[in-house]
Motif scaffolding. Structure first.
Motif, PDB file in Angstrom:
ATOM      1  N   ALA A 270     -24.277  -4.184  -1.156  1.00  0.00           N
ATOM      2  CA  ALA A 270     -25.668  -3.788  -0.922  1.00  0.00           C
ATOM      3  C   ALA A 270     -25.931  -3.954   0.575  1.00  0.00           C
ATOM      4  O   ALA A 270     -25.389  -4.870   1.203  1.00  0.00           O
ATOM      5  CB  ALA A 270     -26.622  -4.664  -1.723  1.00  0.00           C
ATOM      6  N   PHE A 271     -26.756  -3.082   1.133  1.00  0.00           N
ATOM      7  CA  PHE A 271     -26.993  -3.175   2.572  1.00  0.00           C
ATOM      8  C   PHE A 271     -27.661  -4.487   2.956  1.00  0.00           C
ATOM      9  O   PHE A 271     -27.592  -4.911   4.105  1.00  0.00           O
ATOM     10  CB  PHE A 271     -27.804  -1.972   3.076  1.00  0.00           C
ATOM     11  CG  PHE A 271     -29.262  -2.012   2.720  1.00  0.00           C
ATOM     12  CD1 PHE A 271     -30.185  -2.592   3.580  1.00  0.00           C
ATOM     13  CD2 PHE A 271     -29.715  -1.460   1.540  1.00  0.00           C
ATOM     14  CE1 PHE A 271     -31.528  -2.631   3.247  1.00  0.00           C
ATOM     15  CE2 PHE A 271     -31.053  -1.489   1.204  1.00  0.00           C
ATOM     16  CZ  PHE A 271     -31.961  -2.080   2.058  1.00  0.00           C
ATOM     17  N   THR A 272     -28.263  -5.171   1.999  1.00  0.00           N
ATOM     18  CA  THR A 272     -28.915  -6.457   2.262  1.00  0.00           C
ATOM     19  C   THR A 272     -27.941  -7.634   2.255  1.00  0.00           C
ATOM     20  O   THR A 272     -28.325  -8.749   2.574  1.00  0.00           O
ATOM     21  CB  THR A 272     -30.006  -6.721   1.213  1.00  0.00           C
ATOM     22  OG1 THR A 272     -29.419  -6.649  -0.085  1.00  0.00           O
ATOM     23  CG2 THR A 272     -31.128  -5.707   1.322  1.00  0.00           C
ATOM     24  N   ASP A 273     -26.694  -7.391   1.916  1.00  0.00           N
ATOM     25  CA  ASP A 273     -25.680  -8.449   1.853  1.00  0.00           C
ATOM     26  C   ASP A 273     -24.907  -8.462   3.171  1.00  0.00           C
ATOM     27  O   ASP A 273     -24.062  -7.613   3.417  1.00  0.00           O
ATOM     28  CB  ASP A 273     -24.729  -8.183   0.684  1.00  0.00           C
ATOM     29  CG  ASP A 273     -23.762  -9.332   0.439  1.00  0.00           C
ATOM     30  OD1 ASP A 273     -23.508 -10.118   1.371  1.00  0.00           O
ATOM     31  OD2 ASP A 273     -23.269  -9.438  -0.696  1.00  0.00           O
ATOM     32  N   GLY A 274     -25.188  -9.427   4.013  1.00  0.00           N
ATOM     33  CA  GLY A 274     -24.597  -9.451   5.346  1.00  0.00           C
ATOM     34  C   GLY A 274     -23.444 -10.407   5.544  1.00  0.00           C
ATOM     35  O   GLY A 274     -23.074 -10.717   6.672  1.00  0.00           O
TER      36      GLY A 274
ATOM     37  N   TYR B  18     -20.579  -9.588   8.112  1.00  0.00           N
ATOM     38  CA  TYR B  18     -20.776  -9.600   9.556  1.00  0.00           C
ATOM     39  C   TYR B  18     -19.999 -10.787  10.138  1.00  0.00           C
ATOM     40  O   TYR B  18     -19.319 -10.659  11.154  1.00  0.00           O
ATOM     41  CB  TYR B  18     -22.261  -9.738   9.909  1.00  0.00           C
ATOM     42  CG  TYR B  18     -23.082  -8.490   9.690  1.00  0.00           C
ATOM     43  CD1 TYR B  18     -23.274  -7.589  10.725  1.00  0.00           C
ATOM     44  CD2 TYR B  18     -23.676  -8.224   8.470  1.00  0.00           C
ATOM     45  CE1 TYR B  18     -24.045  -6.451  10.553  1.00  0.00           C
ATOM     46  CE2 TYR B  18     -24.443  -7.089   8.274  1.00  0.00           C
ATOM     47  CZ  TYR B  18     -24.629  -6.201   9.309  1.00  0.00           C
ATOM     48  OH  TYR B  18     -25.373  -5.073   9.131  1.00  0.00           O
TER      49      TYR B  18
ATOM     50  N   ASP C  88     -22.120   0.056   0.838  1.00  0.00           N
ATOM     51  CA  ASP C  88     -23.500   0.473   1.110  1.00  0.00           C
ATOM     52  C   ASP C  88     -23.788   0.318   2.606  1.00  0.00           C
ATOM     53  O   ASP C  88     -24.539  -0.551   3.031  1.00  0.00           O
ATOM     54  CB  ASP C  88     -24.472  -0.355   0.264  1.00  0.00           C
ATOM     55  CG  ASP C  88     -25.862   0.251   0.183  1.00  0.00           C
ATOM     56  OD1 ASP C  88     -26.030   1.425   0.583  1.00  0.00           O
ATOM     57  OD2 ASP C  88     -26.782  -0.446  -0.276  1.00  0.00           O
TER      58      ASP C  88
ATOM     59  N   ASP D 267     -28.715   2.172  10.151  1.00  0.00           N
ATOM     60  CA  ASP D 267     -29.418   1.059  10.789  1.00  0.00           C
ATOM     61  C   ASP D 267     -28.533  -0.165  11.014  1.00  0.00           C
ATOM     62  O   ASP D 267     -28.886  -1.036  11.812  1.00  0.00           O
ATOM     63  CB  ASP D 267     -30.625   0.644   9.951  1.00  0.00           C
ATOM     64  CG  ASP D 267     -31.699   1.716   9.924  1.00  0.00           C
ATOM     65  OD1 ASP D 267     -31.625   2.659  10.727  1.00  0.00           O
ATOM     66  OD2 ASP D 267     -32.612   1.618   9.079  1.00  0.00           O
ATOM     67  N   GLN D 268     -27.420  -0.244  10.340  1.00  0.00           N
ATOM     68  CA  GLN D 268     -26.540  -1.404  10.470  1.00  0.00           C
ATOM     69  C   GLN D 268     -25.476  -1.239  11.557  1.00  0.00           C
ATOM     70  O   GLN D 268     -24.879  -2.219  11.983  1.00  0.00           O
ATOM     71  CB  GLN D 268     -25.811  -1.644   9.141  1.00  0.00           C
ATOM     72  CG  GLN D 268     -26.712  -1.931   7.972  1.00  0.00           C
ATOM     73  CD  GLN D 268     -25.943  -1.847   6.677  1.00  0.00           C
ATOM     74  OE1 GLN D 268     -25.568  -0.768   6.246  1.00  0.00           O
ATOM     75  NE2 GLN D 268     -25.684  -2.998   6.073  1.00  0.00           N
TER      76      GLN D 268
END
Length: 165
Positions: free
Chosen positions: A83-87, A90, A111, A115-116
């Motif tokens: 999910a794009f909210t799972d960072g 990084y 995902d 923006d990322q």
């Protein structure tokens, strides 16, 4: 054929990303493949003996330390964002570049959104497989969002005040 962003360009994908439940059955000896970590754990000797390129992909709950001593076997390390909210990945990308000195391709998969991309590059990613419903040519503009950065990161080890002195 999927198109990815690699080193600031949109290119045709040449690697085969194997699904999480993949097996060695039917795997060509000469294809460039990115295998799930579980397949690598179970069949690393057979995978190293292949002629084709070899990469591995890690899910968000898998840690790079599991393969840190084997990084020389991989041309690509793909890090999955469920999910794009799972960072979590990084940090994995930064560890690969800074702690382990990995020089191969670090690819964001899953995902992944426009923006990322700027932040991902700062952490050490150099390739991006965007979500299928996103335009990679539009996403290239993300690398132009900011003309300068203040903080030190993988892509710029000196903070702005050190570069100005």
């Amino acid at each position: 054929m999927q198109r990815i962003i690699k080193n600031g360009q949109v290119i045709d994908e040449t690697w085969h990303l194997l699904p999480k439940d993949a097996t060695l059955d039917g795997l060509s000896n000469s294809d460039d493949v990115i295998v799930p970590l579980a397949l690598w754990r179970e069949h690393s000797h057979a995978l190293k003996a292949r002629d084709g390129g070899l990469g591995v992909w890690l899910d968000a709950d898998e840690e790079i330390e599991e393969i840190a001593d084997e990084l020389e076997h991989f041309q690509v390390i793909a890090l999955n964002f469920p999910a794009f909210t799972d960072g979590r990945h990084y940090s994995t990308a930064a560890l690969l570049r800074q702690r382990y000195g990995y020089k191969g391709e670090v690819r964001a998969i899953g995902d992944v959104l426009r923006d990322q991309l700027f932040a991902m590059r700062r952490c050490g990613f150099d390739a991006y497989a965007l979500r299928e419903d996103k335009d990679p040519y539009d996403a290239l503009k993300a690398f132009e969002d900011f003309s300068e950065v203040y903080q030190a990161a993988v892509d710029q080890p000196l903070p702005l005040f050190r570069r100005r002195a």
